[in-house]
Design a protein around this motif. Sequence first.
Motif, short mmCIF file in Angstrom:
data_model
loop_
_atom_site.label_atom_id
_atom_site.label_comp_id
_atom_site.label_asym_id
_atom_site.label_seq_id
_atom_site.Cartn_x
_atom_site.Cartn_y
_atom_site.Cartn_z
N THR A 1 0.94 -1.29 0.02
CA THR A 1 -0.05 -0.04 0.12
C THR A 1 0.98 1.15 -0.10
O THR A 1 0.68 2.14 -0.63
CB THR A 1 -0.99 0.11 1.28
OG1 THR A 1 -1.97 -1.12 1.18
CG2 THR A 1 -1.71 1.33 1.27
N PHE A 2 1.76 1.15 0.99
CA PHE A 2 2.83 2.36 0.96
C PHE A 2 3.37 2.67 -0.20
O PHE A 2 3.51 4.02 -0.78
CB PHE A 2 3.73 2.08 2.03
CG PHE A 2 5.02 3.17 2.19
CD1 PHE A 2 4.56 4.35 2.82
CD2 PHE A 2 6.33 2.92 1.67
CE1 PHE A 2 5.53 5.38 3.07
CE2 PHE A 2 7.17 3.96 1.80
CZ PHE A 2 6.84 5.20 2.12
N LEU A 3 4.06 1.89 -0.88
CA LEU A 3 4.75 1.86 -2.19
C LEU A 3 3.83 2.23 -3.38
O LEU A 3 4.08 3.12 -4.29
CB LEU A 3 5.66 0.58 -2.60
CG LEU A 3 6.70 0.28 -1.65
CD1 LEU A 3 7.49 -1.13 -1.99
CD2 LEU A 3 7.94 1.49 -1.61
N LYS A 4 2.60 1.11 -3.48
CA LYS A 4 1.73 1.62 -4.55
C LYS A 4 1.18 3.20 -4.48
O LYS A 4 0.89 3.80 -5.58
CB LYS A 4 0.61 0.86 -4.67
CG LYS A 4 1.15 -0.49 -4.96
CD LYS A 4 -0.08 -1.85 -4.54
CE LYS A 4 -0.96 -1.63 -5.83
NZ LYS A 4 -2.14 -2.64 -5.59
N GLU A 5 0.94 3.74 -3.17
CA GLU A 5 0.41 5.11 -3.24
C GLU A 5 1.59 5.95 -3.74
O GLU A 5 1.12 7.29 -4.12
CB GLU A 5 0.15 5.32 -1.76
CG GLU A 5 -1.33 4.63 -1.19
CD GLU A 5 -1.50 5.19 -0.09
OE1 GLU A 5 -2.71 5.25 0.49
OE2 GLU A 5 -0.61 5.39 0.95
N ARG A 6 2.85 5.71 -3.41
CA ARG A 6 3.61 6.94 -3.44
C ARG A 6 4.73 6.93 -4.58
O ARG A 6 5.19 7.58 -4.97
CB ARG A 6 4.63 7.11 -2.21
CG ARG A 6 3.74 7.47 -1.11
CD ARG A 6 4.29 6.87 0.42
NE ARG A 6 3.80 7.57 1.48
CZ ARG A 6 2.57 7.01 1.91
NH1 ARG A 6 2.03 5.99 1.42
NH2 ARG A 6 1.72 7.58 2.87
N PHE A 7 4.94 5.71 -5.25
CA PHE A 7 5.84 5.46 -6.09
C PHE A 7 5.66 4.54 -7.31
O PHE A 7 4.77 3.75 -7.20
CB PHE A 7 7.11 4.58 -5.59
CG PHE A 7 7.72 5.20 -4.35
CD1 PHE A 7 8.77 6.09 -4.48
CD2 PHE A 7 7.41 5.13 -3.23
CE1 PHE A 7 9.40 6.75 -3.41
CE2 PHE A 7 7.95 5.57 -2.28
CZ PHE A 7 8.91 6.45 -2.05
N ILE A 8 6.34 4.62 -8.38
CA ILE A 8 6.55 3.97 -9.63
C ILE A 8 7.76 3.07 -9.12
O ILE A 8 8.93 3.54 -9.11
CB ILE A 8 6.63 4.50 -11.03
CG1 ILE A 8 5.40 5.65 -11.18
CG2 ILE A 8 6.78 3.59 -12.11
CD1 ILE A 8 4.01 4.90 -11.43
N VAL A 9 7.40 1.84 -9.19
CA VAL A 9 8.58 0.87 -8.74
C VAL A 9 8.85 -0.04 -9.79
O VAL A 9 7.94 -0.61 -10.52
CB VAL A 9 7.91 -0.05 -7.57
CG1 VAL A 9 9.13 -0.96 -7.02
CG2 VAL A 9 7.56 0.53 -6.40
N VAL A 10 10.19 -0.17 -9.99
CA VAL A 10 10.72 -1.06 -11.27
C VAL A 10 11.72 -1.82 -10.92
O VAL A 10 12.63 -1.42 -10.20
CB VAL A 10 11.29 -0.11 -12.46
CG1 VAL A 10 12.21 0.88 -12.26
CG2 VAL A 10 11.55 -0.91 -13.55
N ASP A 11 11.80 -3.06 -11.25
CA ASP A 11 12.90 -4.24 -10.89
C ASP A 11 13.71 -4.27 -12.08
O ASP A 11 13.15 -4.86 -13.19
CB ASP A 11 12.23 -5.20 -10.20
CG ASP A 11 13.18 -6.40 -10.11
OD1 ASP A 11 14.57 -6.39 -9.81
OD2 ASP A 11 12.66 -7.48 -9.86
N ILE A 12 14.80 -4.09 -11.84
CA ILE A 12 15.79 -4.54 -13.26
C ILE A 12 16.87 -5.69 -12.76
O ILE A 12 17.56 -5.49 -11.74
CB ILE A 12 16.52 -3.25 -13.90
CG1 ILE A 12 17.56 -2.69 -12.89
CG2 ILE A 12 15.28 -2.32 -14.27
CD1 ILE A 12 18.31 -1.46 -13.76
N GLN A 13 17.51 -6.36 -13.74
CA GLN A 13 18.09 -7.27 -13.72
C GLN A 13 19.53 -7.10 -14.47
O GLN A 13 19.21 -6.31 -15.77
CB GLN A 13 17.80 -8.65 -13.70
CG GLN A 13 17.05 -9.00 -12.48
CD GLN A 13 15.54 -9.42 -12.92
OE1 GLN A 13 15.17 -9.88 -14.02
NE2 GLN A 13 14.53 -8.86 -11.79
#
Length: 354
Positions: A75-87
């Motif tokens: 909830t915290f991250l979805k409200e505040r950020f665009i989150v991207v995971d890279i390898q």
Amino acid sequence: MRRFLVLSVLTLMVFSGLFAQKNDYSDYVIINKYDDAVRVAEFTGKPIMVLFSMATCKDCDDFKETTLMDEDVMTFLKERFIVVDIQPYPHLRGRFPLNTEDSEIFSYSELFRKYGVKRTPTAVFFDSDFSYTNRTIGVFDSEIYIETVRGFDQSFVDTSLRVVNVITEEMALLMLNTLPNTRLIDFNDLHTVVKSLNRLDYHIIDNGNIKNVKEILQENGIALNNVFVYESDINYVSDKESEMDNSFIDGNWTDINREQVIEVLSENLNSDDFFILDVRTADEYDKGSIENSINMDFFSDDFKNKLSKYDKTATYLVMCQSGGRSTRTVKLMEELGFEFIYHYKGGYSDWVQE
């Protein structure tokens, strides 16, 4: 197609239950689409969190499957950020730095070094102006993680409700193909599904207008964070070609071709933590090899023991004559806990071809 259809009340109740039960980091984390994630962050005005991870990293798995799947953290991250995971895939590209007009394009493997990532998982945080803010390294307790990130920047503490806004078709398609929790809803279906919508998802309404969309939301007392309206029809079909082709991945290493080997060698020319392992026999090696490679005979009795003594956090390019011994080597390296492995499956026989 991610489009809500007019359904029976019973079916909608079932769908609502399913949405409420979703609890997976891949439901909101963008995977290996760094530049696209940055464009979405620019459009939505949100800060961005870039997670650097490795498929062979146990701490990465723990971080994703515990911290990032904790309900409060989600909830915290979805409200505040665009989150991207890279390898660190060498064939994928992203720009660096983010907050300058003269940024350059680098492979993901090079981005790891540009951002100074020495251990995974590392999460790098930027504010809404794409200025570097801070980072987290390793696995955190969920409650501690939220408090840690809150302390990085005042803008990470509170969020303001976002208003309904217009969107271009290009941006709508980008979001639909990038953000896992983006929903396409025909305006004619909005009345039916509005009460089942998750406020943390991104909702793109087509075939409507802002005034009418706002009226429906207000009539139903619904406050959604991210609503975008396109006045015509969006003929959306999932963009499979834009998704990463995983066919080259065999296990938790990366198979690369001759062109990509040249690129990897160029990028790591002056790196102290990059090694080329040639696992052919000494006779084969003496007849020709890639410059600066290390010969380690796969058939030697102490091969595994020698291999286990190498730095498991360094980057390795592994090869043999034509892929047989090197395939067995990268499998062994995976078992031993090596994190950054490129496998030249074509081997030296492919390297010397004109």
